[in-house]
Motif scaffolding. Structure first.
Motif, PDB file in Angstrom:
ATOM      1  N   PRO B  92       0.840  -1.191   0.000  1.00 50.79           N
ATOM      2  CA  PRO B  92       0.000   0.000   0.000  1.00 50.79           C
ATOM      3  C   PRO B  92       0.877   1.244   0.000  1.00 50.79           C
ATOM      4  O   PRO B  92       1.999   1.214   0.508  1.00 50.79           O
ATOM      5  N   ILE B  93       0.372   2.314  -0.530  1.00 47.18           N
ATOM      6  CA  ILE B  93       1.109   3.566  -0.442  1.00 47.18           C
ATOM      7  C   ILE B  93       0.842   4.173   0.926  1.00 47.18           C
ATOM      8  O   ILE B  93      -0.235   4.007   1.496  1.00 47.18           O
ATOM      9  N   GLY B  94       1.837   4.848   1.483  1.00 43.52           N
ATOM     10  CA  GLY B  94       1.618   5.454   2.791  1.00 43.52           C
ATOM     11  C   GLY B  94       2.922   5.798   3.468  1.00 43.52           C
ATOM     12  O   GLY B  94       3.945   5.944   2.810  1.00 43.52           O
ATOM     13  N   GLY B  95       2.887   5.922   4.759  1.00 35.74           N
ATOM     14  CA  GLY B  95       4.088   6.223   5.519  1.00 35.74           C
ATOM     15  C   GLY B  95       4.437   7.701   5.475  1.00 35.74           C
ATOM     16  O   GLY B  95       3.832   8.487   4.751  1.00 35.74           O
ATOM     17  N   ALA B  96       5.453   8.041   6.226  1.00 35.41           N
ATOM     18  CA  ALA B  96       5.890   9.436   6.317  1.00 35.41           C
ATOM     19  C   ALA B  96       6.357   9.965   4.968  1.00 35.41           C
ATOM     20  O   ALA B  96       6.284  11.159   4.686  1.00 35.41           O
ATOM     21  N   THR B  97       6.818   9.079   4.105  1.00 36.27           N
ATOM     22  CA  THR B  97       7.331   9.494   2.808  1.00 36.27           C
ATOM     23  C   THR B  97       6.275   9.416   1.710  1.00 36.27           C
ATOM     24  O   THR B  97       6.548   9.768   0.563  1.00 36.27           O
ATOM     25  N   ASN B  98       5.078   8.947   2.053  1.00 40.88           N
ATOM     26  CA  ASN B  98       4.009   8.739   1.061  1.00 40.88           C
ATOM     27  C   ASN B  98       4.505   7.909  -0.123  1.00 40.88           C
ATOM     28  O   ASN B  98       4.246   8.214  -1.287  1.00 40.88           O
ATOM     29  N   LYS B  99       5.228   6.859   0.194  1.00 37.43           N
ATOM     30  CA  LYS B  99       5.712   5.935  -0.817  1.00 37.43           C
ATOM     31  C   LYS B  99       5.160   4.549  -0.503  1.00 37.43           C
ATOM     32  O   LYS B  99       4.481   4.354   0.510  1.00 37.43           O
ATOM     33  N   LEU B 100       5.455   3.595  -1.372  1.00 40.13           N
ATOM     34  CA  LEU B 100       4.986   2.243  -1.135  1.00 40.13           C
ATOM     35  C   LEU B 100       5.615   1.686   0.135  1.00 40.13           C
ATOM     36  O   LEU B 100       6.810   1.854   0.377  1.00 40.13           O
ATOM     37  N   ILE B 101       4.789   1.016   0.931  1.00 39.13           N
ATOM     38  CA  ILE B 101       5.277   0.285   2.091  1.00 39.13           C
ATOM     39  C   ILE B 101       5.055  -1.186   1.784  1.00 39.13           C
ATOM     40  O   ILE B 101       3.920  -1.618   1.582  1.00 39.13           O
ATOM     41  N   PHE B 102       6.126  -1.945   1.737  1.00 37.05           N
ATOM     42  CA  PHE B 102       6.013  -3.344   1.343  1.00 37.05           C
ATOM     43  C   PHE B 102       5.804  -4.244   2.553  1.00 37.05           C
ATOM     44  O   PHE B 102       6.471  -4.095   3.577  1.00 37.05           O
ATOM     45  N   GLY B 103       4.892  -5.197   2.388  1.00 39.84           N
ATOM     46  CA  GLY B 103       4.761  -6.243   3.373  1.00 39.84           C
ATOM     47  C   GLY B 103       5.922  -7.220   3.221  1.00 39.84           C
ATOM     48  O   GLY B 103       6.700  -7.142   2.258  1.00 39.84           O
ATOM     49  N   THR B 104       6.022  -8.157   4.154  1.00 42.87           N
ATOM     50  CA  THR B 104       7.126  -9.112   4.112  1.00 42.87           C
ATOM     51  C   THR B 104       6.893 -10.217   3.081  1.00 42.87           C
ATOM     52  O   THR B 104       7.803 -10.955   2.755  1.00 42.87           O
ATOM     53  N   GLY B 105       5.661 -10.303   2.587  1.00 47.67           N
ATOM     54  CA  GLY B 105       5.386 -11.277   1.535  1.00 47.67           C
ATOM     55  C   GLY B 105       4.910 -12.614   2.051  1.00 47.67           C
ATOM     56  O   GLY B 105       5.178 -12.995   3.195  1.00 47.67           O
ATOM     57  N   THR B 106       4.185 -13.300   1.192  1.00 44.41           N
ATOM     58  CA  THR B 106       3.742 -14.665   1.467  1.00 44.41           C
ATOM     59  C   THR B 106       4.281 -15.562   0.373  1.00 44.41           C
ATOM     60  O   THR B 106       4.118 -15.263  -0.822  1.00 44.41           O
ATOM     61  N   LEU B 107       4.918 -16.650   0.781  1.00 44.45           N
ATOM     62  CA  LEU B 107       5.445 -17.627  -0.178  1.00 44.45           C
ATOM     63  C   LEU B 107       4.339 -18.587  -0.579  1.00 44.45           C
ATOM     64  O   LEU B 107       3.720 -19.226   0.260  1.00 44.45           O
ATOM     65  N   LEU B 108       4.068 -18.642  -1.861  1.00 45.13           N
ATOM     66  CA  LEU B 108       3.073 -19.565  -2.404  1.00 45.13           C
ATOM     67  C   LEU B 108       3.788 -20.725  -3.083  1.00 45.13           C
ATOM     68  O   LEU B 108       4.680 -20.497  -3.914  1.00 45.13           O
ATOM     69  N   ALA B 109       3.400 -21.931  -2.720  1.00 42.59           N
ATOM     70  CA  ALA B 109       3.964 -23.121  -3.367  1.00 42.59           C
ATOM     71  C   ALA B 109       2.813 -23.915  -3.955  1.00 42.59           C
ATOM     72  O   ALA B 109       1.922 -24.354  -3.213  1.00 42.59           O
ATOM     73  N   VAL B 110       2.797 -24.070  -5.257  1.00 47.72           N
ATOM     74  CA  VAL B 110       1.752 -24.813  -5.948  1.00 47.72           C
ATOM     75  C   VAL B 110       2.305 -26.178  -6.320  1.00 47.72           C
ATOM     76  O   VAL B 110       3.257 -26.288  -7.093  1.00 47.72           O
ATOM     77  N   GLN B 111       1.672 -27.189  -5.769  1.00 49.06           N
ATOM     78  CA  GLN B 111       2.159 -28.564  -5.979  1.00 49.06           C
ATOM     79  C   GLN B 111       1.490 -29.179  -7.209  1.00 49.06           C
ATOM     80  O   GLN B 111       0.280 -29.081  -7.374  1.00 49.06           O
ATOM     81  N   PRO B 112       2.294 -29.832  -8.056  1.00 48.69           N
ATOM     82  CA  PRO B 112       1.700 -30.458  -9.265  1.00 48.69           C
ATOM     83  C   PRO B 112       0.875 -31.679  -8.902  1.00 48.69           C
ATOM     84  O   PRO B 112       1.015 -32.255  -7.827  1.00 48.69           O
TER      85      PRO B 112
END
Lengths: 114, 112
Positions: B92-112
């Motif tokens: 999301p955009i935000g923060g004191a700098t009004n720039k993107l703030i990144f989450g730590t991410g979610t690892l997705l693993a798709v099994q065949p």
């Protein structure tokens, strides 16, 4: 396609060395950014620049400085590298136009400070 | 302070199923939110942007929702494939700098 390139993929430096990380973009973007990415902490903004010779501190500027002498090039400088600056460094660029907020990232530089 | 939360645990799903990733934010109201994909050893790649006045956005097999009341965005991949395996970052955009703030991410693993 937008291309953002970084000078090195991997870098090993010693504590106290001055380190330069270079980033170049070919899309005439006004905005450029430097992030570091660490496990469990995500991407954190170090510095960004709106225009040539303009720079703004991000969330974690301590220990870093930047230089933007040309529009396409944004350099990150570690004045005296320390082990806690071991990290993945990512450069990004974006247009300043309204509605064009997408950031384009380089491949990253993995820096190890010994 | 502004905080972005993504599920830190990996999401494992079977090929062909729909993957749903969650992004929660607190203490502010971003004007827009972006989702990125990141493969190991590479920089993030932009996928979708959704604005606060949009409830849903679609792009091929991807769908993003934005609930400003719940302060949450959901990211869906339908008919998932092993090639969809990656880390997905919410920004999301935000923060004191009004720039993107990144989450730590979610690892997705798709099994065949």
């Amino acid at each position: 396609d937008v291309k953002v390139t970084q000078s090195s993929r991997y870098l090993v430096k010693r504590t106290g060395e001055k380190v330069f990380l270079e980033c170049v973009q070919d899309m005439d973007h006004e905005n450029m950014f430097w992030y570091r990415q660490d496990p469990g902490l995500g991407l954190r903004l170090i510095y960004f620049s709106y225009d040539v010779k303009m720079k703004e501190k991000g969330d974690i500027p301590e220990g870093y400085s930047v230089s933007r002498e040309k529009k396409e090039r944004f350099s990150l400088i570690l004045e005296s590298a320390s082990t806690n600056q071991t990290s993945m460094y990512l450069c990004a660029s974006s247009s300043a136009q309204e509605g064009e907020e997408t950031q384009y990232f380089g491949p990253g530089t993995r820096l190890l400070v010994l | 302070s502004q905080k972005i939360e993504q599920n830190s645990e990996a999401l494992n799903i079977q090929e062909g199923k729909t993957a749903t990733l969650t992004c929660n934010y607190t203490n502010y109201s971003p004007a827009y939110l972006q989702w990125y994909r990141q493969d190991p050893g590479r920089g993030p790649v932009f996928l979708l942007l959704i604005r606060e006045n949009e409830k849903e956005k679609r792009k091929e097999r991807l769908k993003v929702t934005f609930d400003t009341t719940l302060k949450q965005s959901l990211f869906h991949i339908t008919a998932s494939q092993p090639a969809d395996s990656a880390t997905y970052l919410c920004a999301p955009i935000g923060g004191a700098t009004n720039k993107l703030i990144f989450g730590t991410g979610t690892l997705l693993a798709v099994q065949p």
